[in-house]
Design an enzyme around this catalytic site. Structure first.
Site, mmCIF file in Angstrom:
data_model
loop_
_atom_site.group_PDB
_atom_site.id
_atom_site.type_symbol
_atom_site.label_atom_id
_atom_site.label_comp_id
_atom_site.label_asym_id
_atom_site.label_seq_id
_atom_site.Cartn_x
_atom_site.Cartn_y
_atom_site.Cartn_z
ATOM 1 N N ASP A 34 2.942 8.862 5.947
ATOM 2 C CA ASP A 34 2.442 7.854 4.990
ATOM 3 C C ASP A 34 2.604 6.443 5.847
ATOM 4 O O ASP A 34 3.525 6.017 5.987
ATOM 5 C CB ASP A 34 2.720 7.713 3.585
ATOM 6 C CG ASP A 34 2.078 7.054 2.634
ATOM 7 O OD1 ASP A 34 1.663 5.840 2.861
ATOM 8 O OD2 ASP A 34 1.919 7.530 1.666
ATOM 9 N N THR A 70 -2.783 4.655 -0.842
ATOM 10 C CA THR A 70 -2.585 5.973 -0.507
ATOM 11 C C THR A 70 -3.347 7.367 -1.165
ATOM 12 O O THR A 70 -3.804 8.031 -0.527
ATOM 13 C CB THR A 70 -1.087 6.174 -0.991
ATOM 14 O OG1 THR A 70 -0.291 5.220 -0.042
ATOM 15 C CG2 THR A 70 -0.441 7.649 -0.731
ATOM 16 N N TYR A 154 5.568 17.209 -7.173
ATOM 17 C CA TYR A 154 6.044 16.206 -6.375
ATOM 18 C C TYR A 154 7.463 15.689 -6.602
ATOM 19 O O TYR A 154 7.515 15.593 -7.968
ATOM 20 C CB TYR A 154 4.805 15.078 -6.586
ATOM 21 C CG TYR A 154 5.384 13.975 -5.567
ATOM 22 C CD1 TYR A 154 5.247 14.068 -4.346
ATOM 23 C CD2 TYR A 154 5.854 12.745 -6.046
ATOM 24 C CE1 TYR A 154 5.521 12.877 -3.520
ATOM 25 C CE2 TYR A 154 6.355 11.637 -5.467
ATOM 26 C CZ TYR A 154 6.335 11.939 -3.859
ATOM 27 O OH TYR A 154 6.534 10.870 -3.142
ATOM 28 N N ASP A 189 5.826 4.550 5.417
ATOM 29 C CA ASP A 189 5.236 3.357 4.214
ATOM 30 C C ASP A 189 6.283 2.723 3.598
ATOM 31 O O ASP A 189 6.414 1.415 3.361
ATOM 32 C CB ASP A 189 4.364 4.177 3.193
ATOM 33 C CG ASP A 189 3.932 3.328 2.477
ATOM 34 O OD1 ASP A 189 2.986 2.672 2.658
ATOM 35 O OD2 ASP A 189 4.128 3.488 1.258
ATOM 36 N N HIS A 193 6.928 -1.269 3.795
ATOM 37 C CA HIS A 193 6.775 -2.353 2.554
ATOM 38 C C HIS A 193 8.111 -3.123 2.382
ATOM 39 O O HIS A 193 8.205 -4.396 2.105
ATOM 40 C CB HIS A 193 6.879 -1.501 1.226
ATOM 41 C CG HIS A 193 5.306 -0.972 1.096
ATOM 42 N ND1 HIS A 193 4.298 -1.732 0.833
ATOM 43 C CD2 HIS A 193 4.798 0.367 0.620
ATOM 44 C CE1 HIS A 193 3.172 -1.060 0.597
ATOM 45 N NE2 HIS A 193 3.589 0.441 0.629
ATOM 46 N N ASP A 237 -2.511 7.839 6.224
ATOM 47 C CA ASP A 237 -3.464 7.176 5.317
ATOM 48 C C ASP A 237 -4.101 5.730 5.530
ATOM 49 O O ASP A 237 -5.117 5.393 5.420
ATOM 50 C CB ASP A 237 -2.959 7.446 3.765
ATOM 51 C CG ASP A 237 -1.800 6.873 3.631
ATOM 52 O OD1 ASP A 237 -1.062 6.383 4.565
ATOM 53 O OD2 ASP A 237 -1.431 6.918 2.499
ATOM 54 N N HIS A 238 -3.061 4.989 5.998
ATOM 55 C CA HIS A 238 -3.419 3.717 5.951
ATOM 56 C C HIS A 238 -2.196 2.925 7.214
ATOM 57 O O HIS A 238 -1.189 3.566 7.469
ATOM 58 C CB HIS A 238 -3.451 2.996 4.852
ATOM 59 C CG HIS A 238 -2.254 2.845 4.036
ATOM 60 N ND1 HIS A 238 -1.022 2.517 4.174
ATOM 61 C CD2 HIS A 238 -2.100 3.899 2.933
ATOM 62 C CE1 HIS A 238 -0.224 3.041 3.547
ATOM 63 N NE2 HIS A 238 -0.722 3.659 2.727
HETATM 64 ZN ZN LIG Z 1 0.159 5.480 1.816
#
Ligand SMILES: [Zn+2]
Ligand SMILES: *[C@@H]1O[C@H](CO)[C@@H](O)[C@H](O)[C@H]1NC(C)=O
Ligand SMILES: *[C@@H]1O[C@H](CO)[C@@H](O)[C@H](O)[C@H]1NC(C)=O
Ligand SMILES: *[C@@H]1O[C@H](CO)[C@@H](O)[C@H](O)[C@H]1NC(C)=O
Ligand SMILES: *[C@@H]1O[C@H](CO)[C@@H](O)[C@H](O)[C@H]1NC(C)=O
Ligand SMILES: *[C@@H]1O[C@H](CO)[C@@H](O)[C@H](O)[C@H]1NC(C)=O
Ligand SMILES: *[C@@H]1O[C@H](CO)[C@@H](O)[C@H](O)[C@H]1NC(C)=O
Ligand SMILES: *[C@@H]1O[C@H](CO)[C@@H](O)[C@H](O)[C@H]1NC(C)=O
Ligand SMILES: *[C@@H]1O[C@H](CO)[C@@H](O)[C@H](O)[C@H]1NC(C)=O
Ligand SMILES: *[C@@H]1O[C@H](CO)[C@@H](O)[C@H](O)[C@H]1NC(C)=O
Length: 454
Positions: A34, A70, A154, A189, A193, A237-238
Site C-alpha cells: 500500500d 486505497t 481483515y 502507506d 502518512h 494502489d497509489h
Molecule cells: Zn492505500
C-alpha cells in the site's frame, strides 16, 4: 526456421503429454504494498525488488484512478473499472437512498461491492479453480454471494510472514488448485502518512524493511520450488505526497457547519448540503485558491467520477500537498487522494514469471489495464471493463509487441532503404553509358588483390 518450428512442436507435445491440466493451468499471485510511490524505486536502495525487476518487467508509472485512495484503487485493480463504475468511490461513503454508511471498519455489506465482479469471483466460477486472499480489500466480504475459497478476515496485526506462509500453502496444496491469489501489506502507506515521503531517514528505514519482505517472498517461492512457474505481480494502489501545517484549508472560515454534512474530508471532500445546493456551492467556491470546488455535474470528464449515486452533490479537490480541515488541524505529514494525473500519486508495477518477458521496461499503463492482463494470463473471459489489453501487451511473452519507437524505427529504415534503392537505380541508369571509370576502379582493385590471392 524449420528447426524452430520443430522445437516448438516438440515443446507442445511434451507439454500436453505431461500430467494433466494441473501443471499447465497458469497461477498468478498479485501483491500490493500500500502507498508505494513510483519514484521510491529511483530514490531509495531496494536491492531485492531490483533483482525481481531485472528478471521480469517494470512499469515505471501506473496511472491510477481518481480519487487516489486505497479501497477504490484496490477494487479498480481487480475489476478494471473506474470508481464511478465499480461503486467503491471513497474509503468513506454514504448512500443517501438507503442511508447506509461505509468505512474501512464497516465494509462488509455486499451492497457496496456488488456493482462489479472482481477477478477472484470470475476465477472461481471456472471449473477446478479457486482463489485465495490475504487481507486484500473486499476479500473478506460476500460479493455476488461468494468469498475467495481461502481468505483471512481483515486484521492489520497479522504479520507479513503469516500472510505469506498461508498464501503459499494455499497456492501449493489446495484442491481444486488455487490459480489466483492476492497478498496485501499496509506499508509503506502507514509510514508515508506518519513521516511524509520527504523524510528520507525514516522512509529509507521503512523501505528497506519492505525490500526485505520482497526478498523473503522470492526466497520462500524458491525454497518451495514455485519460483519458476508462478506469475507474480507486485504493485500498489497509489503514491504519497508531502503535506504541511502551512498548507491548510479551513472550511469553518467559509461556511457554517450546520449547512452541510462532510462525508469525506481530505484531500477530496465529499459535501452533502443540508439546504440549497447552490447556496452551499457559492459559499465554498471562493473559500481557498488552493482547491477546486465542483458541482457533481461539473466534475471533469478525465476523472471518470460522476455517474454514481455515492458521489456527493459537491466535491472539493485540494491542490497537491494541501489539507482540508474544519477548524482544527488534524494533520498528517503525508497524504494521497489527490488528482490522479500527479506523478506523486502514481504507484509502479513489476512482474515476474513464465507469462512475462525478462528485462523489459515500459514507462506507463493504467490501473484499469491490469485487470484484462490478469484475465489473459489466467485464461479468463474478462467482464466488461475500462481497461485496454494492448497497453500491457509488451509485458507478456506470448504477445506481438511493437511499440511506437519501434514502429517509427521500422518505417524510417524502410524509407531509407527505398530511397537508397531508388538512388542506386537512378545512379546506375545514368551511369550505364559512361561506366568506364567504374570498371577501371574495379580493375585496379582486382590488380591489387591478385598478389594476395596468389
Ligand atoms: Zn492505500
Ligand atoms: C497426475 O498427477 C496426479 C497427482 O498430482 C496423480 O494422482 C495422477 O495419477 C497423475 N496422472 C497421470 C496420468 O500421470
Ligand atoms: C476437473 O478435475 C477433475 C478431477 O480432478 C477432472 O476429472 C476434470 O476433467 C477437471 N475438469 C477440467 C475442466 O479440467
Ligand atoms: C471471519 O469472521 C466470521 C465472523 O466474524 C467467521 O464466521 C468466519 O469464520 C471468519 N472467516 C475466516 C476465514 O476466518
Ligand atoms: C494461517 O495458517 C495457520 C495454519 O493453518 C493458521 O493457524 C492461521 O490461523 C492462519 N492465519 C490466518 C490469519 O488465517
Ligand atoms: C523519524 O521519526 C522519529 C520518530 O519516530 C522522529 O523523532 C525523527 O525526527 C524522524 N526523523 C527525521 C529525520 O525526521
Ligand atoms: C446555514 O448557515 C447560516 C449561517 O451562515 C445559518 O444562518 C442558517 O440557519 C444555516 N442553515 C441551516 C439550514 O442550517
Ligand atoms: C437556491 O438558492 C439560489 C440562490 O440563493 C436561488 O436562486 C434558488 O432559487 C434556490 N433554490 C431552491 C430550490 O431553493
Ligand atoms: C471548532 O469546532 C468545535 C466544534 O466541533 C467548536 O467547539 C470550537 O469552538 C471550534 N473552534 C474554533 C476555533 O472555531
Ligand atoms: C467503463 O466500463 C463500464 C462497463 O463496461 C461501462 O459501463 C462504462 O461506461 C465505462 N466507462 C467509460 C468511461 O467508458
Amino acid at each position: 526456421m524449420k528447426l524452430l518450428v520443430i522445437l516448438l512442436f516438440l515443446g507442445l507435445l511434451t507439454g500436453c503429454s505431461g500430467n494433466s491440466s494441473y501443471s499447465l493451468t497458469p497461477q498468478l499471485l498479485l501483491v500490493s504494498f500500500d502507498g508505494f510511490r513510483a519514484d521510491y524505486l529511483k530514490n531509495y536502495d531496494l536491492p531485492h525488488l531490483q533483482n525481481f525487476i531485472k528478471e521480469g518487467v517494470l512499469v515505471e508509472h501506473v496511472t491510477n484512478v481518481f480519487i487516489t485512495k486505497t479501497f477504490p484503487n484496490h477494487y479498480s485493480i481487480v475489476t478494471g473499472l473506474y470508481e464511478e463504475s465499480h461503486g467503491i468511490v471513497a474509503n468513506t461513503m454514504y448512500d443517501d437512498v438507503t442511508k447506509k454508511h461505509f468505512s474501512d471498519s464497516n465494509d462488509k455489506d455486499s451492497f457496496w461491492w456488488d456493482g462489479a465482479v472482481p477477478i477472484w469471483v470470475t476465477n472461481q466460477l471456472q471449473e477446478n479453480r479457486s482463489s485465495a486472499a490475504a487481507m486484500w480489500p473486499g476479500t473478506d466480504v460476500l460479493i455476488h454471494n461468494i468469498t475467495p475459497s481461502y481468505f483471512m478476515n481483515y486484521s492489520s496485526s497479522v504479520p507479513f510472514e503469516e500472510r505469506l506462509n498461508n498464501v503459499t500453502t494455499w497456492l501449493s496444496s489446495s484442491n481444486p488448485p488455487v490459480t489466483f491469489a492476492m497478498l496485501y501489506w499496509e506499508e509503506p502507506d502507514a509510514s508515508g502518512h506518519k513521516y511524509g515521503p520527504e523524510d528520507r531517514v525514516n522512509m529509507s528505514r521503512v523501505l528497506k524493511e519492505i525490500d526485505d519482505l520482497v526478498g523473503d517472498l522470492v526466497q520462500k517461492l524458491k525454497v518451495l520450488g514455485m519460483w519458476d512457474n508462478l506469475n507474480v505481480i507486485i504493485t500498489s494502489d497509489h503514491g504519497m505526497t508531502q503535506c504541511s501545517e502551512n498548507r491548510l484549508i479551513h472550511l469553518d472560515s467559509c461556511i457554517d457547519r450546520s449547512n452541510y454534512s462532510v462525508i469525506d474530508l481530505t484531500p477530496v471532500a465529499a459535501i452533502l448540503p443540508k439546504t440549497n445546493i447552490t447556496e452551499v456551492y457559492e459559499k465554498l467556491k471562493n473559500c481557498s485558491p488552493h482547491m477546486n470546488v465542483y458541482l457533481k455535474e461539473d466534475i471533469p470528464d478525465r476523472f471518470y467520477y460522476r455517474h454514481n449515486d455515492r458521489i456527493q452533490p459537491i466535491i472539493l479537490v485540494a491542490d497537491e500537498g494541501w489539507t482540508i480541515v474544519l477548524n482544527k488541524s488534524s494533520l498528517k505529514l503525508g497524504d494521497h487522494g489527490y488528482d490522479n494525473s500527479l506523478p506523486s500519486m502514481h504507484p509502479f508495477l513489476a512482474a515476474h514469471g513464465p507469462a512475462f518477458r525478462r528485462g523489459y521496461r515500459q514507462s506507463t499503463i493504467n490501473t484499469v489495464d491490469i485487470y484484462p492482463m490478469m484475465c489473459h494470463i489466467l485464461g479468463l473471459k474478462p467482464q466488461a471493463n475500462n481497461g485496454t489489453f494492448s497497453h500491457a501487451k509488451c509485458l507478456l511473452v506470448d504477445q506481438w509487441c511493437l511499440n511506437l519507437p519501434e514502429v517509427i524505427g521500422i518505417v524510417i529504415s524502410a524509407l531509407l532503404l527505398l530511397t537508397m534503392l531508388t538512388g542506386l537505380l537512378i545512379f546506375t541508369q545514368n551511369r550505364v553509358p559512361a561506366s568506364r571509370s567504374f570498371s577501371r576502379l574495379q580493375l585496379q582493385e582486382d590488380d591489387d588483390d591478385d598478389p594476395l590471392i596468389g
